[in-house]
Design a protein around this motif. Structure first.
Motif, mmCIF file in Angstrom:
data_model
loop_
_atom_site.group_PDB
_atom_site.id
_atom_site.type_symbol
_atom_site.label_atom_id
_atom_site.label_comp_id
_atom_site.label_asym_id
_atom_site.label_seq_id
_atom_site.Cartn_x
_atom_site.Cartn_y
_atom_site.Cartn_z
ATOM 1 N N ALA A 191 13.825 -12.154 7.943
ATOM 2 C CA ALA A 191 13.978 -13.136 9.026
ATOM 3 C C ALA A 191 12.611 -13.731 9.364
ATOM 4 C CB ALA A 191 14.601 -12.497 10.259
ATOM 5 N N GLU A 192 11.556 -12.906 9.262
ATOM 6 C CA GLU A 192 10.194 -13.391 9.509
ATOM 7 C C GLU A 192 9.740 -14.328 8.401
ATOM 8 O OE1 GLU A 192 7.871 -9.808 9.665
ATOM 9 O OE2 GLU A 192 8.584 -9.272 11.668
ATOM 10 N N ARG A 193 10.110 -13.960 7.138
ATOM 11 C CA ARG A 193 9.677 -14.763 5.988
ATOM 12 C C ARG A 193 10.538 -14.397 4.788
ATOM 13 N NH1 ARG A 193 5.449 -13.893 1.813
ATOM 14 N NH2 ARG A 193 5.444 -11.783 2.615
ATOM 15 N N PRO A 194 11.246 -15.361 4.183
ATOM 16 C CA PRO A 194 12.005 -15.065 2.967
ATOM 17 C C PRO A 194 11.086 -14.431 1.922
ATOM 18 C CG PRO A 194 12.554 -17.246 3.780
ATOM 19 C CD PRO A 194 11.374 -16.763 4.595
ATOM 20 N N SER A 195 11.604 -13.426 1.211
ATOM 21 C CA SER A 195 10.752 -12.654 0.306
ATOM 22 C C SER A 195 11.501 -12.208 -0.934
ATOM 23 C CB SER A 195 10.237 -11.399 1.016
ATOM 24 O OG SER A 195 9.509 -11.721 2.165
ATOM 25 N N HIS A 196 10.738 -11.922 -1.986
ATOM 26 C CA HIS A 196 11.244 -11.296 -3.202
ATOM 27 C C HIS A 196 11.316 -9.793 -2.939
ATOM 28 C CE1 HIS A 196 10.508 -15.023 -5.347
ATOM 29 N NE2 HIS A 196 9.298 -15.050 -4.807
ATOM 30 N N GLY A 197 12.119 -9.084 -3.724
ATOM 31 C CA GLY A 197 12.244 -7.635 -3.560
ATOM 32 C C GLY A 197 10.909 -6.920 -3.639
ATOM 33 N N TYR A 198 10.088 -7.289 -4.617
ATOM 34 C CA TYR A 198 8.778 -6.658 -4.780
ATOM 35 C C TYR A 198 7.907 -6.907 -3.548
ATOM 36 C CZ TYR A 198 4.182 -5.503 -6.628
ATOM 37 O OH TYR A 198 2.934 -4.960 -6.807
ATOM 38 N N GLU A 199 7.976 -8.124 -2.997
ATOM 39 C CA GLU A 199 7.206 -8.439 -1.790
ATOM 40 C C GLU A 199 7.657 -7.578 -0.615
ATOM 41 O OE1 GLU A 199 6.142 -13.156 -2.331
ATOM 42 O OE2 GLU A 199 8.165 -12.624 -1.658
ATOM 43 N N LEU A 200 8.956 -7.312 -0.537
ATOM 44 C CA LEU A 200 9.471 -6.463 0.543
ATOM 45 C C LEU A 200 8.953 -5.036 0.407
ATOM 46 C CD1 LEU A 200 13.066 -7.922 0.614
ATOM 47 C CD2 LEU A 200 11.370 -8.090 2.458
ATOM 48 N N ILE A 201 8.922 -4.539 -0.815
ATOM 49 C CA ILE A 201 8.369 -3.195 -1.056
ATOM 50 C C ILE A 201 6.919 -3.153 -0.597
ATOM 51 C CG2 ILE A 201 7.636 -1.584 -2.875
ATOM 52 C CD1 ILE A 201 10.206 -2.484 -4.429
ATOM 53 N N LYS A 202 6.131 -4.152 -0.996
ATOM 54 C CA LYS A 202 4.716 -4.196 -0.639
ATOM 55 C C LYS A 202 4.523 -4.397 0.864
ATOM 56 C CE LYS A 202 2.958 -3.124 -4.367
ATOM 57 N NZ LYS A 202 2.429 -1.759 -4.393
ATOM 58 N N THR A 203 5.372 -5.186 1.506
ATOM 59 C CA THR A 203 5.272 -5.398 2.953
ATOM 60 C C THR A 203 5.472 -4.085 3.697
ATOM 61 O OG1 THR A 203 6.001 -7.699 2.811
ATOM 62 C CG2 THR A 203 6.306 -6.594 4.940
ATOM 63 N N ILE A 204 6.499 -3.323 3.313
ATOM 64 C CA ILE A 204 6.753 -2.033 3.971
ATOM 65 C C ILE A 204 5.591 -1.086 3.707
ATOM 66 C CG2 ILE A 204 8.247 0.008 3.980
ATOM 67 C CD1 ILE A 204 10.615 -1.953 3.485
ATOM 68 N N GLU A 205 5.116 -1.041 2.470
ATOM 69 C CA GLU A 205 3.990 -0.174 2.123
ATOM 70 C C GLU A 205 2.755 -0.532 2.957
ATOM 71 O OE1 GLU A 205 1.568 1.306 -1.855
ATOM 72 O OE2 GLU A 205 2.815 -0.488 -1.974
ATOM 73 N N GLU A 206 2.446 -1.816 3.085
ATOM 74 C CA GLU A 206 1.283 -2.248 3.860
ATOM 75 C C GLU A 206 1.448 -1.931 5.338
ATOM 76 O OE1 GLU A 206 0.722 -6.386 2.963
ATOM 77 O OE2 GLU A 206 0.265 -5.953 0.857
ATOM 78 N N ARG A 207 2.647 -2.151 5.882
ATOM 79 C CA ARG A 207 2.886 -1.883 7.305
ATOM 80 C C ARG A 207 2.766 -0.400 7.622
ATOM 81 N NH1 ARG A 207 7.299 -5.679 10.115
ATOM 82 N NH2 ARG A 207 6.414 -7.666 9.534
ATOM 83 N N LEU A 208 3.010 0.446 6.632
ATOM 84 C CA LEU A 208 2.891 1.881 6.831
ATOM 85 C C LEU A 208 1.563 2.422 6.306
ATOM 86 C CD1 LEU A 208 6.566 2.845 6.049
ATOM 87 C CD2 LEU A 208 5.412 3.007 8.255
ATOM 88 N N GLY A 209 0.615 1.528 6.113
ATOM 89 C CA GLY A 209 -0.731 1.945 5.724
ATOM 90 C C GLY A 209 -0.792 2.642 4.385
ATOM 91 N N GLY A 210 0.160 2.350 3.500
ATOM 92 C CA GLY A 210 0.156 2.964 2.181
ATOM 93 C C GLY A 210 0.751 4.356 2.141
ATOM 94 N N SER A 211 1.221 4.859 3.287
ATOM 95 C CA SER A 211 1.746 6.225 3.319
ATOM 96 C C SER A 211 3.157 6.335 2.771
ATOM 97 C CB SER A 211 1.710 6.766 4.751
ATOM 98 O OG SER A 211 2.584 6.012 5.585
ATOM 99 N N TYR A 212 3.856 5.223 2.615
ATOM 100 C CA TYR A 212 5.221 5.227 2.082
ATOM 101 C C TYR A 212 5.460 3.916 1.360
ATOM 102 C CZ TYR A 212 10.328 4.842 1.982
ATOM 103 O OH TYR A 212 11.630 4.665 1.586
ATOM 104 N N SER A 213 6.078 3.997 0.202
ATOM 105 C CA SER A 213 6.452 2.809 -0.555
ATOM 106 C C SER A 213 7.878 3.016 -1.040
ATOM 107 C CB SER A 213 5.513 2.620 -1.743
ATOM 108 O OG SER A 213 5.878 1.462 -2.461
#
Length: 187
Positions: A56-78
């Motif tokens: 909803a914030e920004r249309p994304s590819h699946g890989y981008e979503l994985i990286k977004t979650i990983e970045e938001r969690l400081g690399g602790s979860y992907s």
């Protein structure tokens, strides 16, 4: 199957349940909430809502979503592709997201139905977004720092498993760690 959100239970159809079973090889899974039991940070309902909020914030590819979650969690979860893509397929099946093909890649965009679902579950979505940190870097530890700290811990564990450390080696490792600490303090 029910997933509880802030505004009551969300009921899924038999078709949705069959899709869920198909996505997991017909196996039934127990979904624990509130922690990383079994290696999973989010249950399926949480992940569905989190992905919907992110696209909803920004249309994304699946890989981008994985990286977004990983970045938001400081690399602790992907999250793995094996978790992300079936969840995105569910969002599409429910009419909450639609695929746009861009350069041969699938990009997911929220639909009007998805916006309504997100609005009905806004409190739960906001809680999930706050758990994962802000998209602009907010208060979480940047991914490169988490990666480096994990690399250091692993290197020390592996070295200690190889056998005892003599005094000179211990002093050399300690000096390297002290120098790194001083560099961090001065930054």
């Amino acid at each position: 199957m029910k997933h509880r959100f802030a505004h009551g239970p969300v009921r899924h159809s038999r078709e949705t349940h069959e899709h869920h079973e198909h996505a997991h090889g017909g196996r039934h899974h127990r979904h624990d909430r509130g922690g990383r039991r079994g290696g999973r940070l989010f249950d399926y309902g949480d992940l569905r809502l989190l992905l919907l909020a992110i696209i909803a914030e920004r249309p994304s590819h699946g890989y981008e979503l994985i990286k977004t979650i990983e970045e938001r969690l400081g690399g602790s979860y992907s999250p793995s592709p094996g978790v992300i893509y079936p969840t995105l397929a569910w969002l599409e099946d429910m009419g909450y997201a639609v695929i746009e093909v861009e350069g041969g890649r699938k990009r997911y965009r929220i639909t009007t139905e998805g916006e309504s679902f997100l609005a009905a579950n806004r409190a739960a979505a906001d809680e999930l977004l706050s758990r994962t940190g802000s998209p602009d870097g907010g208060d979480h530890v940047p991914a490169p720092l988490v990666r480096s700290m994990e690399n250091l811990k692993l290197a020390l564990r592996l070295r200690l498993k190889r056998g005892s450390i003599d005094q000179a080696t211990a002093e050399g490792i300690a000096a390297a760690l002290d120098a790194a600490a001083q560099t961090v303090e001065r930054s």
